[in-house]
Design a protein around this motif. Structure first.
Motif, PDB file in Angstrom:
ATOM      1  N   TRP A  84     144.728  10.981 -19.723  1.00 21.39           N
ATOM      2  CA  TRP A  84     144.881  10.521 -19.090  1.00 21.39           C
ATOM      3  C   TRP A  84     144.923   9.635 -17.969  1.00 21.39           C
ATOM      4  O   TRP A  84     145.976   8.682 -17.803  1.00 21.39           O
ATOM      5  N   VAL A  85     143.994   9.784 -17.244  1.00 22.26           N
ATOM      6  CA  VAL A  85     143.602   8.704 -16.438  1.00 22.26           C
ATOM      7  C   VAL A  85     143.523   7.108 -16.532  1.00 22.26           C
ATOM      8  O   VAL A  85     143.748   6.648 -16.050  1.00 22.26           O
ATOM      9  N   VAL A  86     142.749   6.946 -17.780  1.00 23.09           N
ATOM     10  CA  VAL A  86     142.821   5.764 -18.280  1.00 23.09           C
ATOM     11  C   VAL A  86     143.581   5.065 -18.562  1.00 23.09           C
ATOM     12  O   VAL A  86     143.521   3.924 -18.352  1.00 23.09           O
ATOM     13  N   LYS A  87     144.697   5.510 -19.487  1.00 22.65           N
ATOM     14  CA  LYS A  87     145.660   5.250 -19.856  1.00 22.65           C
ATOM     15  C   LYS A  87     146.507   5.022 -18.942  1.00 22.65           C
ATOM     16  O   LYS A  87     147.562   4.524 -18.322  1.00 22.65           O
ATOM     17  N   TYR A  88     146.233   5.635 -18.009  1.00 21.03           N
ATOM     18  CA  TYR A  88     147.790   5.737 -16.562  1.00 21.03           C
ATOM     19  C   TYR A  88     148.511   4.241 -16.017  1.00 21.03           C
ATOM     20  O   TYR A  88     149.112   4.063 -15.844  1.00 21.03           O
ATOM     21  N   PRO A  89     147.049   3.267 -16.152  1.00 15.59           N
ATOM     22  CA  PRO A  89     148.082   2.143 -15.861  1.00 15.59           C
ATOM     23  C   PRO A  89     149.291   1.373 -16.473  1.00 15.59           C
ATOM     24  O   PRO A  89     149.513   0.554 -15.938  1.00 15.59           O
ATOM     25  N   MET A  90     149.794   1.915 -17.148  1.00 18.99           N
ATOM     26  CA  MET A  90     150.569   1.139 -19.083  1.00 18.99           C
ATOM     27  C   MET A  90     151.807   2.473 -18.470  1.00 18.99           C
ATOM     28  O   MET A  90     152.478   2.355 -18.890  1.00 18.99           O
ATOM     29  N   ASN A  91     151.200   3.746 -17.807  1.00 15.29           N
ATOM     30  CA  ASN A  91     152.513   4.452 -17.380  1.00 15.29           C
ATOM     31  C   ASN A  91     153.531   3.862 -17.069  1.00 15.29           C
ATOM     32  O   ASN A  91     154.143   4.698 -15.892  1.00 15.29           O
ATOM     33  N   SER A  92     153.976   2.631 -17.045  1.00 13.87           N
ATOM     34  CA  SER A  92     155.173   1.739 -17.124  1.00 13.87           C
ATOM     35  C   SER A  92     155.943   1.317 -17.773  1.00 13.87           C
ATOM     36  O   SER A  92     154.491   0.363 -18.590  1.00 13.87           O
ATOM     37  N   ASP A  93     157.097   1.042 -17.765  1.00 12.95           N
ATOM     38  CA  ASP A  93     157.436  -0.715 -18.284  1.00 12.95           C
ATOM     39  C   ASP A  93     157.452  -1.817 -18.043  1.00 12.95           C
ATOM     40  O   ASP A  93     156.961  -2.849 -18.839  1.00 12.95           O
ATOM     41  N   ASP A  94     156.809  -1.476 -16.528  1.00 13.60           N
ATOM     42  CA  ASP A  94     156.032  -3.186 -16.669  1.00 13.60           C
ATOM     43  C   ASP A  94     154.360  -3.323 -15.888  1.00 13.60           C
ATOM     44  O   ASP A  94     154.371  -4.052 -15.377  1.00 13.60           O
ATOM     45  N   TRP A  95     154.036  -2.859 -16.479  1.00 15.54           N
ATOM     46  CA  TRP A  95     152.282  -2.355 -16.799  1.00 15.54           C
ATOM     47  C   TRP A  95     151.862  -3.904 -16.910  1.00 15.54           C
ATOM     48  O   TRP A  95     150.805  -4.096 -15.786  1.00 15.54           O
ATOM     49  N   ILE A  96     152.555  -4.685 -18.264  1.00 17.57           N
ATOM     50  CA  ILE A  96     151.791  -6.204 -18.092  1.00 17.57           C
ATOM     51  C   ILE A  96     151.707  -6.355 -16.965  1.00 17.57           C
ATOM     52  O   ILE A  96     151.269  -7.600 -16.737  1.00 17.57           O
ATOM     53  N   ARG A  97     153.146  -6.745 -16.162  1.00 17.20           N
ATOM     54  CA  ARG A  97     153.663  -7.928 -15.840  1.00 17.20           C
ATOM     55  C   ARG A  97     152.807  -7.329 -14.492  1.00 17.20           C
ATOM     56  O   ARG A  97     152.172  -7.942 -13.032  1.00 17.20           O
ATOM     57  N   THR A  98     152.265  -5.916 -14.327  1.00 11.66           N
ATOM     58  CA  THR A  98     151.283  -5.692 -12.723  1.00 11.66           C
ATOM     59  C   THR A  98     150.134  -6.371 -13.001  1.00 11.66           C
ATOM     60  O   THR A  98     149.741  -6.448 -12.133  1.00 11.66           O
ATOM     61  N   ILE A  99     149.085  -5.851 -13.651  1.00 11.59           N
ATOM     62  CA  ILE A  99     148.208  -6.041 -14.690  1.00 11.59           C
ATOM     63  C   ILE A  99     147.744  -7.984 -14.288  1.00 11.59           C
ATOM     64  O   ILE A  99     147.043  -8.254 -13.846  1.00 11.59           O
ATOM     65  N   LEU A 100     148.975  -8.390 -14.631  1.00 13.72           N
ATOM     66  CA  LEU A 100     148.478  -9.700 -15.102  1.00 13.72           C
ATOM     67  C   LEU A 100     148.868 -10.791 -13.651  1.00 13.72           C
ATOM     68  O   LEU A 100     147.978 -11.530 -12.979  1.00 13.72           O
ATOM     69  N   ILE A 101     150.138 -10.117 -11.866  1.00 15.64           N
ATOM     70  CA  ILE A 101     149.395 -10.223 -11.264  1.00 15.64           C
ATOM     71  C   ILE A 101     148.404  -9.728 -10.434  1.00 15.64           C
ATOM     72  O   ILE A 101     147.912 -10.945  -9.739  1.00 15.64           O
ATOM     73  N   GLY A 102     148.263  -8.289 -10.529  1.00 19.43           N
ATOM     74  CA  GLY A 102     147.130  -8.269 -10.039  1.00 19.43           C
ATOM     75  C   GLY A 102     145.284  -9.163 -10.801  1.00 19.43           C
ATOM     76  O   GLY A 102     144.506  -9.372  -9.475  1.00 19.43           O
ATOM     77  N   GLY A 103     145.056  -9.130 -12.263  1.00 26.01           N
ATOM     78  CA  GLY A 103     144.239 -10.204 -12.009  1.00 26.01           C
ATOM     79  C   GLY A 103     144.629 -11.698 -11.720  1.00 26.01           C
ATOM     80  O   GLY A 103     143.554 -11.938 -11.520  1.00 26.01           O
ATOM     81  N   GLY A 104     145.201 -11.761 -11.728  1.00 25.36           N
ATOM     82  CA  GLY A 104     145.677 -13.299 -11.163  1.00 25.36           C
ATOM     83  C   GLY A 104     145.244 -13.279  -9.888  1.00 25.36           C
ATOM     84  O   GLY A 104     144.857 -14.482  -9.078  1.00 25.36           O
ATOM     85  N   LEU A 105     145.638 -12.561  -8.906  1.00 25.48           N
ATOM     86  CA  LEU A 105     145.544 -12.448  -7.532  1.00 25.48           C
ATOM     87  C   LEU A 105     143.651 -12.147  -7.223  1.00 25.48           C
ATOM     88  O   LEU A 105     143.352 -12.589  -6.727  1.00 25.48           O
ATOM     89  N   THR A 106     143.282 -11.584  -8.196  1.00 22.66           N
ATOM     90  CA  THR A 106     142.016 -11.221  -8.412  1.00 22.66           C
ATOM     91  C   THR A 106     141.035 -12.575  -8.336  1.00 22.66           C
ATOM     92  O   THR A 106     140.313 -12.922  -7.822  1.00 22.66           O
ATOM     93  N   LEU A 107     141.532 -13.478  -9.540  1.00 27.32           N
ATOM     94  CA  LEU A 107     141.125 -14.262  -9.755  1.00 27.32           C
ATOM     95  C   LEU A 107     141.281 -15.487  -8.753  1.00 27.32           C
ATOM     96  O   LEU A 107     140.259 -15.998  -8.059  1.00 27.32           O
TER      97      LEU A 107
END
Length: 234
Positions: A7-30
């Motif tokens: 459940w914890v590993v899948k937690y970041p995907m528990n949202s309709d906007d999860w792809i957008r969130t990961i893209l923003i977070g990864g982009g900011l990290t870059l």
């Protein structure tokens, strides 16, 4: 205490906007080399810690950028203060070892090599120990909202020895290591793989941050009950 790791590993995907969130977070990290994006990532991690404390099922989103930046700057300063001792130890031991090796003598080279590896090992150990405490300070700041709360040693001491925090901390570290391993494997592919690895690592940070926040919440009696359908920690 049991932890539903799946459940914890899948937690970041528990949202309709999860792809957008990961893209923003990864982009900011870059873009972290530009400093401000790094602060924004720090601010988001604080939100994830709060989500864990509340037992929220969905990850937070990137919004209210002003607050995100302000809290991120404070979080960065908190981390820097906690890591001062490991950084000083590394600078002194590694710097001294390099100077010894540069002396040009066999004795200096031998002492320098031993000192170099010893210094790296000691500073790494200290960074891990202080990192354990740093997360408690960050979580308390995320909860209280004041800079001083990050250094409330009564809270830090009580949480640090509480299994309700220690066990989730270990799970979070394991998740983060897993993400780094996957990122390293992807890094074999030039450029594209390395970039993809950054997003994987950010994903791991979100999952780890949630379980760390949940552990802090349970250890301090703040744990939320919003995870009724699929509790990650029982």
């Amino acid at each position: 205490m049991t932890i539903d790791l799946g459940w914890v590993v899948k937690y970041p995907m528990n949202s309709d906007d999860w792809i957008r969130t990961i893209l923003i977070g990864g982009g900011l990290t870059l873009l972290s080399i530009l400093i401000v994006p790094a602060f924004l990532v720090y601010g988001y991690v604080l939100r994830v810690l709060r989500a864990g404390m509340d037992g929220a099922e969905e990850p937070p989103v990137f919004d209210d950028w002003g607050t995100l930046l302000k809290e991120g700057v404070i979080a960065f300063v908190v981390v820097l203060i906690y890591q001062l001792i490991p950084l000083i130890v590394m600078a002194v031991t590694v710097g001294g070892s390099i100077a010894a090796m540069a002396s040009g003598t066999e004795a200096g080279a031998g002492v320098g090599i031993v000192g170099l590896f010893g210094g790296l090992a000691l500073s790494t150990l200290l960074a891990l120990i202080f990192g354990y405490v740093t997360l408690i300070g960050l979580a308390n700041y995320a909860h209280e909202g004041t800079f001083g709360s990050a250094f409330d040693f009564d809270v830090i001491r009580s949480v640090a020895v509480d299994g309700d925090y220690a066990i989730p901390w270990l799970y979070g570290v394991g998740i983060l290591i897993g993400a780094v391993v996957v990122a390293s494997i992807l890094g074999v592919v030039p450029i594209v793989g390395a970039i993809a690895g950054v997003f994987v690592t950010f994903y791991g940070q979100v999952a780890a941050g949630w379980v760390w926040g949940k552990g802090f919440g349970d250890a301090t009696g703040l744990g939320g009950t919003d995870t009724e359908p699929d509790p990650a920690i029982a």
